[in-house]
Write a protein that holds these residues in place. Structure first.
Motif, PDB file in Angstrom:
ATOM      1  N   LYS A 311       0.838  -1.202   0.000  1.00  0.00           N
ATOM      2  CA  LYS A 311       0.000   0.000   0.000  1.00  0.00           C
ATOM      3  C   LYS A 311       0.871   1.250   0.000  1.00  0.00           C
ATOM      4  O   LYS A 311       0.583   2.226  -0.714  1.00  0.00           O
ATOM      5  CB  LYS A 311      -0.929   0.004   1.219  1.00  0.00           C
ATOM      6  N   ALA A 312       1.925   1.225   0.790  1.00  0.00           N
ATOM      7  CA  ALA A 312       2.829   2.366   0.858  1.00  0.00           C
ATOM      8  C   ALA A 312       3.547   2.582  -0.478  1.00  0.00           C
ATOM      9  O   ALA A 312       3.670   3.716  -0.954  1.00  0.00           O
ATOM     10  CB  ALA A 312       3.840   2.166   1.982  1.00  0.00           C
ATOM     11  N   LEU A 313       4.018   1.479  -1.092  1.00  0.00           N
ATOM     12  CA  LEU A 313       4.703   1.609  -2.379  1.00  0.00           C
ATOM     13  C   LEU A 313       3.765   2.155  -3.447  1.00  0.00           C
ATOM     14  O   LEU A 313       4.160   2.990  -4.271  1.00  0.00           O
ATOM     15  CB  LEU A 313       5.257   0.238  -2.804  1.00  0.00           C
ATOM     16  N   GLY A 314       2.516   1.677  -3.452  1.00  0.00           N
ATOM     17  CA  GLY A 314       1.537   2.195  -4.408  1.00  0.00           C
ATOM     18  C   GLY A 314       1.296   3.674  -4.206  1.00  0.00           C
ATOM     19  O   GLY A 314       1.202   4.446  -5.170  1.00  0.00           O
ATOM     20  N   ALA A 315       1.188   4.095  -2.937  1.00  0.00           N
ATOM     21  CA  ALA A 315       0.952   5.506  -2.631  1.00  0.00           C
ATOM     22  C   ALA A 315       2.133   6.366  -3.075  1.00  0.00           C
ATOM     23  O   ALA A 315       1.950   7.454  -3.646  1.00  0.00           O
ATOM     24  CB  ALA A 315       0.700   5.681  -1.138  1.00  0.00           C
ATOM     25  N   PHE A 316       3.359   5.886  -2.820  1.00  0.00           N
ATOM     26  CA  PHE A 316       4.537   6.649  -3.241  1.00  0.00           C
ATOM     27  C   PHE A 316       4.651   6.715  -4.766  1.00  0.00           C
ATOM     28  O   PHE A 316       5.086   7.731  -5.327  1.00  0.00           O
ATOM     29  CB  PHE A 316       5.811   6.032  -2.647  1.00  0.00           C
ATOM     30  N   ALA A 317       4.274   5.638  -5.453  1.00  0.00           N
ATOM     31  CA  ALA A 317       4.300   5.645  -6.917  1.00  0.00           C
ATOM     32  C   ALA A 317       3.304   6.678  -7.456  1.00  0.00           C
ATOM     33  O   ALA A 317       3.595   7.405  -8.415  1.00  0.00           O
ATOM     34  CB  ALA A 317       3.982   4.257  -7.462  1.00  0.00           C
ATOM     35  N   VAL A 318       2.129   6.746  -6.847  1.00  0.00           N
ATOM     36  CA  VAL A 318       1.131   7.738  -7.245  1.00  0.00           C
ATOM     37  C   VAL A 318       1.640   9.147  -6.984  1.00  0.00           C
ATOM     38  O   VAL A 318       1.509  10.043  -7.827  1.00  0.00           O
ATOM     39  CB  VAL A 318      -0.203   7.501  -6.496  1.00  0.00           C
ATOM     40  N   LEU A 319       2.258   9.351  -5.806  1.00  0.00           N
ATOM     41  CA  LEU A 319       2.775  10.667  -5.451  1.00  0.00           C
ATOM     42  C   LEU A 319       3.847  11.122  -6.440  1.00  0.00           C
ATOM     43  O   LEU A 319       3.819  12.264  -6.920  1.00  0.00           O
ATOM     44  CB  LEU A 319       3.345  10.635  -4.032  1.00  0.00           C
ATOM     45  N   GLY A 320       4.785  10.240  -6.755  1.00  0.00           N
ATOM     46  CA  GLY A 320       5.851  10.594  -7.696  1.00  0.00           C
ATOM     47  C   GLY A 320       5.307  10.923  -9.077  1.00  0.00           C
ATOM     48  O   GLY A 320       5.775  11.854  -9.738  1.00  0.00           O
ATOM     49  N   ASN A 321       4.294  10.166  -9.512  1.00  0.00           N
ATOM     50  CA  ASN A 321       3.701  10.426 -10.827  1.00  0.00           C
ATOM     51  C   ASN A 321       2.975  11.774 -10.837  1.00  0.00           C
ATOM     52  O   ASN A 321       3.075  12.540 -11.803  1.00  0.00           O
ATOM     53  CB  ASN A 321       2.732   9.306 -11.187  1.00  0.00           C
ATOM     54  N   LEU A 322       2.237  12.080  -9.757  1.00  0.00           N
ATOM     55  CA  LEU A 322       1.518  13.351  -9.681  1.00  0.00           C
ATOM     56  C   LEU A 322       2.482  14.542  -9.684  1.00  0.00           C
ATOM     57  O   LEU A 322       2.241  15.540 -10.378  1.00  0.00           O
ATOM     58  CB  LEU A 322       0.656  13.381  -8.417  1.00  0.00           C
ATOM     59  N   LEU A 323       3.553  14.439  -8.921  1.00  0.00           N
ATOM     60  CA  LEU A 323       4.527  15.521  -8.879  1.00  0.00           C
ATOM     61  C   LEU A 323       5.183  15.731 -10.249  1.00  0.00           C
ATOM     62  O   LEU A 323       5.342  16.864 -10.709  1.00  0.00           O
ATOM     63  CB  LEU A 323       5.594  15.230  -7.819  1.00  0.00           C
ATOM     64  N   SER A 324       5.564  14.641 -10.891  1.00  0.00           N
ATOM     65  CA  SER A 324       6.201  14.738 -12.202  1.00  0.00           C
ATOM     66  C   SER A 324       5.240  15.332 -13.228  1.00  0.00           C
ATOM     67  O   SER A 324       5.628  16.153 -14.066  1.00  0.00           O
ATOM     68  CB  SER A 324       6.673  13.354 -12.666  1.00  0.00           C
ATOM     69  N   PHE A 325       3.981  14.920 -13.150  1.00  0.00           N
ATOM     70  CA  PHE A 325       2.967  15.441 -14.074  1.00  0.00           C
ATOM     71  C   PHE A 325       2.787  16.947 -13.882  1.00  0.00           C
ATOM     72  O   PHE A 325       2.731  17.717 -14.846  1.00  0.00           O
ATOM     73  CB  PHE A 325       1.648  14.714 -13.857  1.00  0.00           C
ATOM     74  N   ALA A 326       2.717  17.380 -12.624  1.00  0.00           N
ATOM     75  CA  ALA A 326       2.526  18.801 -12.341  1.00  0.00           C
ATOM     76  C   ALA A 326       3.703  19.632 -12.843  1.00  0.00           C
ATOM     77  O   ALA A 326       3.532  20.753 -13.324  1.00  0.00           O
ATOM     78  CB  ALA A 326       2.336  19.008 -10.841  1.00  0.00           C
ATOM     79  N   PHE A 389      12.954  11.142  -9.559  1.00  0.00           N
ATOM     80  CA  PHE A 389      12.824  11.943 -10.764  1.00  0.00           C
ATOM     81  C   PHE A 389      12.111  13.265 -10.471  1.00  0.00           C
ATOM     82  O   PHE A 389      12.517  14.331 -10.951  1.00  0.00           O
ATOM     83  CB  PHE A 389      12.056  11.152 -11.822  1.00  0.00           C
ATOM     84  N   ALA A 390      11.038  13.208  -9.663  1.00  0.00           N
ATOM     85  CA  ALA A 390      10.321  14.425  -9.284  1.00  0.00           C
ATOM     86  C   ALA A 390      11.235  15.365  -8.503  1.00  0.00           C
ATOM     87  O   ALA A 390      11.224  16.580  -8.706  1.00  0.00           O
ATOM     88  CB  ALA A 390       9.083  14.078  -8.466  1.00  0.00           C
ATOM     89  N   GLY A 391      12.039  14.803  -7.602  1.00  0.00           N
ATOM     90  CA  GLY A 391      12.990  15.620  -6.859  1.00  0.00           C
ATOM     91  C   GLY A 391      14.022  16.259  -7.768  1.00  0.00           C
ATOM     92  O   GLY A 391      14.410  17.425  -7.564  1.00  0.00           O
ATOM     93  N   TYR A 392      14.452  15.510  -8.779  1.00  0.00           N
ATOM     94  CA  TYR A 392      15.409  16.056  -9.737  1.00  0.00           C
ATOM     95  C   TYR A 392      14.800  17.226 -10.502  1.00  0.00           C
ATOM     96  O   TYR A 392      15.478  18.227 -10.772  1.00  0.00           O
ATOM     97  CB  TYR A 392      15.836  14.947 -10.701  1.00  0.00           C
ATOM     98  N   LEU A 393      13.522  17.109 -10.851  1.00  0.00           N
ATOM     99  CA  LEU A 393      12.848  18.199 -11.555  1.00  0.00           C
ATOM    100  C   LEU A 393      12.771  19.457 -10.702  1.00  0.00           C
ATOM    101  O   LEU A 393      12.989  20.569 -11.184  1.00  0.00           O
ATOM    102  CB  LEU A 393      11.441  17.761 -11.973  1.00  0.00           C
TER     103      LEU A 393
END
Length: 400
Positions: A311-326, A389-393
């Motif tokens: 559940k935690a990994l899924g949540a972090f994957a969603v968070l990273g995707n949302l940040l990268s998208f934004a 990747f989001a952090g790099y952005l």
């Protein structure tokens, strides 16, 4: 005498083998009629004032062709020049007229290169120009003329400001099979200049076959985007089941969704239906699918194993995707627009800019992990990698 640099006349000669004008010039090539496709290509070359000269069609055929000219994709309705005398009067009253042979399939990319007088390497299609003469006009009154009958030398012209643009190193439309040949060629070339390795090797080969069918339908690119979204959300529901076979089926469905996701852009480019709203809608749907897949995969693995880490990994994957998208949304839209302009030079990347990544390539990796029953590894890598990747952005933006 009026003066303009963006006036063009498309000459529609009598088709071969006693074919009716409407049967020939309204025959589709990759979903758009020969006549309309040439007009749209000329329009995209910044030739805004378009005229049609049709020396052989009957009044009934002219009426049908006129309806094609009212297509909303044309910003200005082209005008018909009926009869040789009307054409001659027009040419005498207008400066800088560009004349195009309607039996060739013209390209705005090739024409822009020719108008800019940029060099062409090898046997790539290019244009040569000759002055228009009285003999040329009379020649248009004769039956269909093939590419090897173009005059090699023409003397003084009564219309020094009118130039006939002859497309060389390109296959003219002289028989019915040429329409199919050009359709396949256009579909094959409908990808983007920044396509990833997986896109070029696998994805486009499959999406081109789907596009060959979809361009013949009334479906718009947005309809196809919705189709990709529905298939992608269906794959997420399969991931939510959590079993090996459900996850594998979900990975296959997600891959099909990714292939269909390529088709909407190909159809938009082939049928001149590109829009910024369509591009934004496509990217939004992509990210809805990705977020749903990551969330459902995490929950599915949790229900299957009872381990809360998923559940935690899924949540972090969603968070990273949302940040990268934004952070990347506008960059992705601009990147697609630049890659779609095959005639344009793609600018070099500035220092600190992230590398170009095809966001659908991950579907192949997920399919591979799922096939070997280790989709949990993919989820872990995505949860970590997407946030790095989001952090790099964020770091790159602050550095700029």
């Amino acid at each position: 005498m009026s003066s303009t640099n963006n006036t063009a006349v498309l000459v529609l000669q009598q088709p071969p083998l006693n074919t009716r004008c409407t049967d020939w010039y309204l025959r589709p090539i990759a979903g758009v009629s020969l006549l309309l496709r040439n007009l749209l290509e000329l329009n995209e070359s910044n030739l805004r004032e378009l005229f049609i000269y049709i020396p052989h069609c009957t009044p009934a055929e002219n009426l049908l062709l006129s309806k094609e000219l009212a297509d909303p994709r044309l910003p200005h309705t082209p005008r018909l020049l009926e009869g040789k005398s009307a054409l001659k009067e027009f040419l005498q009253a207008t400066n800088h007229v560009k004349i195009f042979h309607g039996a060739f399939l013209h390209s705005n990319q090739v024409l822009k290169t020719a108008l800019a007088e940029m060099p062409i390497e090898g046997n790539e299609p290019t244009y040569t120009t000759i002055s228009l003469t009285e003999e040329e006009i009379l020649q248009w009154e004769q039956p269909f003329i093939s590419s090897d009958q173009t005059p090699e030398k023409i003397d003084a012209s009564p219309f020094p400001s009118a130039r006939l643009f002859i497309l060389q190193n390109s296959r003219p439309l002289e028989k019915e099979s040429d329409f199919s040949w050009h359709s396949k060629r256009l579909i094959y070339a409908s990808g983007l200049s920044n396509d990833s390795f997986m896109d070029r090797v696998i994805t486009r080969r499959i999406s081109n076959k789907l596009t060959h069918y979809f361009v013949t339908t009334a479906l718009t690119p947005n309809h196809i985007t919705l189709m990709s979204l529905i298939i992608g959300l269906g794959s997420a529901l399969l991931f939510f089941q959590g079993s090996f076979w459900a996850i594998l089926a979900g990975a296959v469905a997600l891959q099909i969704s990714a292939w269909v996701d390529c088709v909407d852009g190909e159809v938009a480019r082939l049928k001149f239906m590109k829009s910024e709203i369509g591009a934004e809608f496509d990217i939004l749907c992509d990210n809805i699918v990705h977020i749903s897949v990551f969330f459902c995969l995490g929950m599915g693995l949790y229900f299957e194993t009872g381990q809360g880490i998923y559940k935690a990994l899924g949540a972090f994957a969603v968070l990273g995707n949302l940040l990268s998208f934004a952070l990347l949304n506008q960059n992705i839209i601009k990147g697609k627009a630049q890659a779609d302009s095959h005639d344009a030079v793609v600018p070099e990347k500035k220092s600190g800019e992230p590398p170009e990544i095809a966001n659908r390539d991950f579907t192949y990796y997920l399919l591979g992990f799922s096939l070997f029953g280790v989709s949990s590894w993919f989820l872990a890598l995505t949860a970590v990698g997407s946030n790095i990747f989001a952090g790099y952005l964020v770091y790159s933006r602050r550095k700029q």
